[in-house]
Design a protein around this motif. Sequence first.
Motif, mmCIF file in Angstrom:
data_model
loop_
_atom_site.group_PDB
_atom_site.id
_atom_site.type_symbol
_atom_site.label_atom_id
_atom_site.label_comp_id
_atom_site.label_asym_id
_atom_site.label_seq_id
_atom_site.Cartn_x
_atom_site.Cartn_y
_atom_site.Cartn_z
ATOM 1 N N UNK A 91 0.823 -1.214 0.000
ATOM 2 C CA UNK A 91 0.000 0.000 0.000
ATOM 3 C C UNK A 91 0.855 1.261 0.000
ATOM 4 N N UNK A 92 2.015 1.178 0.662
ATOM 5 C CA UNK A 92 2.964 2.300 0.652
ATOM 6 C C UNK A 92 4.351 1.747 0.959
ATOM 7 N N UNK A 93 5.381 2.531 0.629
ATOM 8 C CA UNK A 93 6.757 2.087 0.829
ATOM 9 C C UNK A 93 7.047 1.872 2.305
ATOM 10 N N UNK A 94 7.815 0.826 2.572
ATOM 11 C CA UNK A 94 8.105 0.430 3.942
ATOM 12 C C UNK A 94 9.541 -0.052 4.030
ATOM 13 N N UNK A 95 10.275 0.452 5.004
ATOM 14 C CA UNK A 95 11.597 -0.079 5.319
ATOM 15 C C UNK A 95 11.369 -1.341 6.151
ATOM 16 N N UNK A 96 11.498 -2.499 5.524
ATOM 17 C CA UNK A 96 11.113 -3.744 6.157
ATOM 18 C C UNK A 96 11.969 -4.049 7.389
ATOM 19 N N UNK A 97 13.246 -3.715 7.333
ATOM 20 C CA UNK A 97 14.127 -4.033 8.453
ATOM 21 C C UNK A 97 13.724 -3.275 9.714
ATOM 22 N N UNK A 98 13.342 -2.024 9.563
ATOM 23 C CA UNK A 98 12.989 -1.206 10.730
ATOM 24 C C UNK A 98 11.483 -0.951 10.832
ATOM 25 N N UNK A 99 10.722 -1.451 9.841
ATOM 26 C CA UNK A 99 9.304 -1.130 9.703
ATOM 27 C C UNK A 99 9.077 0.383 9.781
ATOM 28 N N UNK A 100 9.955 1.120 9.125
ATOM 29 C CA UNK A 100 9.842 2.576 9.074
ATOM 30 C C UNK A 100 9.003 2.962 7.861
ATOM 31 N N UNK A 101 8.182 3.980 8.037
ATOM 32 C CA UNK A 101 7.321 4.445 6.961
ATOM 33 C C UNK A 101 7.019 5.918 7.169
ATOM 34 N N UNK A 102 6.510 6.546 6.137
ATOM 35 C CA UNK A 102 6.085 7.941 6.207
ATOM 36 C C UNK A 102 4.569 7.991 6.317
ATOM 37 N N UNK A 103 4.058 8.742 7.288
ATOM 38 C CA UNK A 103 2.606 8.869 7.416
ATOM 39 C C UNK A 103 2.001 9.561 6.196
ATOM 40 N N UNK A 104 2.792 10.398 5.522
ATOM 41 C CA UNK A 104 2.300 11.052 4.306
ATOM 42 C C UNK A 104 2.062 10.029 3.197
ATOM 43 N N UNK A 105 2.944 9.031 3.097
ATOM 44 C CA UNK A 105 2.768 7.972 2.099
ATOM 45 C C UNK A 105 1.523 7.153 2.411
ATOM 46 N N UNK A 106 1.302 6.897 3.696
ATOM 47 C CA UNK A 106 0.091 6.176 4.088
ATOM 48 C C UNK A 106 -1.150 6.984 3.736
ATOM 49 N N UNK A 107 -1.083 8.286 3.942
ATOM 50 C CA UNK A 107 -2.228 9.130 3.617
ATOM 51 C C UNK A 107 -2.533 9.086 2.117
ATOM 52 N N UNK A 108 -1.512 9.093 1.288
ATOM 53 C CA UNK A 108 -1.734 9.059 -0.151
ATOM 54 C C UNK A 108 -2.439 7.771 -0.552
ATOM 55 N N UNK A 109 -2.017 6.648 0.049
ATOM 56 C CA UNK A 109 -2.658 5.374 -0.254
ATOM 57 C C UNK A 109 -4.127 5.397 0.142
ATOM 58 N N UNK A 110 -4.431 6.006 1.279
ATOM 59 C CA UNK A 110 -5.810 6.080 1.753
ATOM 60 C C UNK A 110 -6.638 7.001 0.864
ATOM 61 N N UNK A 111 -6.078 8.138 0.500
ATOM 62 C CA UNK A 111 -6.787 9.053 -0.404
ATOM 63 C C UNK A 111 -7.162 8.356 -1.704
ATOM 64 N N UNK A 112 -6.215 7.595 -2.262
ATOM 65 C CA UNK A 112 -6.474 6.891 -3.513
ATOM 66 C C UNK A 112 -7.576 5.845 -3.339
ATOM 67 N N UNK A 113 -7.550 5.133 -2.232
ATOM 68 C CA UNK A 113 -8.526 4.068 -2.005
ATOM 69 C C UNK A 113 -9.924 4.617 -1.788
ATOM 70 N N UNK A 114 -10.024 5.833 -1.237
ATOM 71 C CA UNK A 114 -11.345 6.427 -1.028
ATOM 72 C C UNK A 114 -12.121 6.556 -2.338
ATOM 73 N N UNK A 115 -11.429 6.844 -3.417
ATOM 74 C CA UNK A 115 -12.113 6.999 -4.706
ATOM 75 C C UNK A 115 -12.831 5.704 -5.084
#
Length: 226
Positions: free
Chosen positions: A64-88
């Motif tokens: 759904x969005x880019x993820x640093x698998x080793x640290x499970x690091x992610x950007x909340x902005x990237x998560x928001x973009x995925x959610x915005x797209x899915x709302x459509x």
Amino acid sequence: MTGDYTVEWTRPETQREGTPLAVLLHGHGANEQDLLGMVPGLPSEFTYASVRAQVSMGFSAYTWFDLDVERLAYSSAAARQAVDDLWEWIDSVRGQHSSVTLIGFSMGMAIATSLLRSRPEAFQAVVGLSGFAVDPQRGEGIEGFFDDEALRARHIPFFWGRDQADPIIPEDMVEYTHRWANSTVDLTKVLYAGAGHGVVPQEISHVGEFLRMAVLGRRVSPQRSH
């Protein structure tokens, strides 16, 4: 990334009108086939729609969005973009159904909880399995996107199933999710020893009971564990 989603439906379009919709959201590195194995153990009254994330990782794996698998690091902005797209997509199908419920596994739980927090009025219930809720402090661009005050006022039924020894989701993500859920939703939390980062048959049975109670109105509830 907007556009059409690949969706696996359990009913043909002619049989969906007026049914409760349950949207299945898979985890990082999976696809729309991943959660369909749960469906035979869930209430048959629902229409289930399993949605494929749009970011390809190759070899039939998506995220759904880019993820640093080793640290499970992610950007909340990237998560928001995925959610915005899915709302459509959700808005294009929800009017055909009597209600919409979300079922998310791992990263799919992050998407499910983010959808819920962005528009609480749109959902009847949410199920989160072996996952986490997005912490808005992880990056820029999500300020004001979540409306947890409105969510708190609605008392949305929320089922959270996990193994306390889950080897994938870090403790800080679990702690944040626990604080968030306890303060905003009507939480049913059940622990499944031995599940690891997965879903076990008893959990599927409990999810089915939860859906019957929270959406179909039947008074059956799994045991709570807080």
